[in-house]
Write an enzyme that holds these catalytic residues in place. Structure first.
Site, PDB file in Angstrom:
ATOM      1  N   HIS A   1       0.843  -1.196   0.000  1.00  0.00           N
ATOM      2  CA  HIS A   1       0.000   0.000   0.000  1.00  0.00           C
ATOM      3  C   HIS A   1       0.879   1.247   0.000  1.00  0.00           C
ATOM      4  O   HIS A   1       2.104   1.167   0.198  1.00  0.00           O
ATOM      5  CB  HIS A   1      -0.934   0.011   1.213  1.00  0.00           C
ATOM      6  CG  HIS A   1      -0.208   0.053   2.521  1.00  0.00           C
ATOM      7  ND1 HIS A   1      -0.013  -1.055   3.294  1.00  0.00           N
ATOM      8  CD2 HIS A   1       0.393   1.077   3.172  1.00  0.00           C
ATOM      9  CE1 HIS A   1       0.669  -0.723   4.367  1.00  0.00           C
ATOM     10  NE2 HIS A   1       0.936   0.572   4.319  1.00  0.00           N
TER      11      HIS A   1
HETATM   12  C1  T46 Z   1       2.719   0.935   7.016  1.00  0.00           C
HETATM   13  C2  T46 Z   1       3.490  -0.302   7.278  1.00  0.00           C
HETATM   14  C3  T46 Z   1       4.958  -0.059   7.476  1.00  0.00           C
HETATM   15  C4  T46 Z   1      -4.800  -0.474  13.202  1.00  0.00           C
HETATM   16  O1  T46 Z   1      -5.925  -0.743  13.671  1.00  0.00           O
HETATM   17  N1  T46 Z   1      -4.143   0.640  13.628  1.00  0.00           N
HETATM   18  C5  T46 Z   1      -2.910   0.977  13.161  1.00  0.00           C
HETATM   19  O2  T46 Z   1      -2.332   2.021  13.585  1.00  0.00           O
HETATM   20  C6  T46 Z   1      -2.303   0.149  12.152  1.00  0.00           C
HETATM   21  C7  T46 Z   1      -0.955   0.511  11.590  1.00  0.00           C
HETATM   22  C8  T46 Z   1      -2.981  -0.964  11.732  1.00  0.00           C
HETATM   23  N2  T46 Z   1      -4.208  -1.263  12.262  1.00  0.00           N
HETATM   24  C9  T46 Z   1      -4.884  -2.490  11.807  1.00  0.00           C
HETATM   25  C10 T46 Z   1      -5.362  -2.475  10.373  1.00  0.00           C
HETATM   26  C11 T46 Z   1      -5.296  -3.924   9.967  1.00  0.00           C
HETATM   27  O3  T46 Z   1      -6.495  -4.572  10.335  1.00  0.00           O
HETATM   28  O4  T46 Z   1      -3.939  -3.568  11.890  1.00  0.00           O
HETATM   29  C12 T46 Z   1      -4.161  -4.487  10.832  1.00  0.00           C
HETATM   30  C13 T46 Z   1      -2.869  -4.709  10.049  1.00  0.00           C
HETATM   31  O5  T46 Z   1      -2.545  -3.504   9.353  1.00  0.00           O
HETATM   32  P1  T46 Z   1      -1.895  -3.511   7.884  1.00  0.00           P
HETATM   33  O6  T46 Z   1      -2.407  -4.667   7.111  1.00  0.00           O
HETATM   34  O7  T46 Z   1      -2.078  -2.148   7.305  1.00  0.00           O
HETATM   35  O8  T46 Z   1      -0.353  -3.768   8.231  1.00  0.00           O
HETATM   36  P2  T46 Z   1       0.890  -3.629   7.247  1.00  0.00           P
HETATM   37  O9  T46 Z   1       2.021  -4.324   7.932  1.00  0.00           O
HETATM   38  O10 T46 Z   1       0.560  -4.022   5.875  1.00  0.00           O
HETATM   39  O11 T46 Z   1       1.199  -2.034   7.199  1.00  0.00           O
HETATM   40  C14 T46 Z   1       1.579  -1.335   8.370  1.00  0.00           C
HETATM   41  C15 T46 Z   1       0.854   0.013   8.429  1.00  0.00           C
HETATM   42  O12 T46 Z   1      -0.574  -0.214   8.352  1.00  0.00           O
HETATM   43  C16 T46 Z   1       1.259   0.937   7.323  1.00  0.00           C
HETATM   44  O13 T46 Z   1       0.817   2.253   7.600  1.00  0.00           O
HETATM   45  O14 T46 Z   1       3.231   1.873   6.428  1.00  0.00           O
HETATM   46  O15 T46 Z   1       2.986  -1.093   8.357  1.00  0.00           O
END
Ligand code: T46
Length: 137
Positions: free
Chosen positions: A50
């Protein structure tokens, strides 16, 4: 590469161990509104996929190592984070993928805004259209 930067943080080390201090608008070039950390990632897992519209973040691998693919429609590079004194700044409109987590890795992230799913671009085709416009000279 635009909206990307690597930072080297000063370490206080003595016979008792090491300490790194990070303060907003000093070592971290923005005000910090949110902190999260990623851990327990299996070695063959790839995360991210993303971009953010406006978010600024600093990624710090406080334990272990991880590779980060950083991509725009015009440029691409891979940065390895493998020491707690190294920070990777990622600004707006950068596509990112995190991979090659070694066992026990903890990836700490400081962000300048609260969590807002509406601020994510998770579809690469949509990202490419917006980013071509954003980064055009
Ligand atoms: C990024 C990279 C480096 C939350 O509820 N609150 C939060 O602050 C975050 C970051 C995530 N979430 C929830 C949303 C999803 O249900 O945690 C779950 C996993 O998040 P995501 O799939 O977005 O995780 P990554 O590892 O793909 O990405 C994360 C960050 O979301 C993103 O901003 O830059 O780490």
């Amino acid at each position: 590469m635009k909206n990307i930067g690597t930072h080297s943080f000063s370490k206080f080390s003595d016979e008792y161990g090491s300490l790194i201090a990070l303060e907003e608008m000093k070592q971290i070039p923005f005000t910090v509104k949110r902190v999260y950390y990623i851990f327990d990632v299996e070695e063959d897992v790839r995360r991210g996929f993303h971009s953010h519209l406006e978010l600024n973040q600093m990624l710090i691998c406080v334990s272990g190592s991880v590779k980060i693919l950083l991509k725009t429609p015009y440029d691409e590079k891979i940065v390895e984070l493998n020491e707690p004194s190294k920070g990777l700044y990622i600004g707006p409109m950068i596509w990112r993928e995190m991979f090659d987590f070694t066992p026990g890795t903890v990836l700490l992230v400081l962000a300048d805004e609260l969590y807002d799913e509406a601020e994510y671009i998770r579809n690469y085709e949509k990202y490419e259209v917006l980013a071509k416009e954003y980064f055009k000279e």
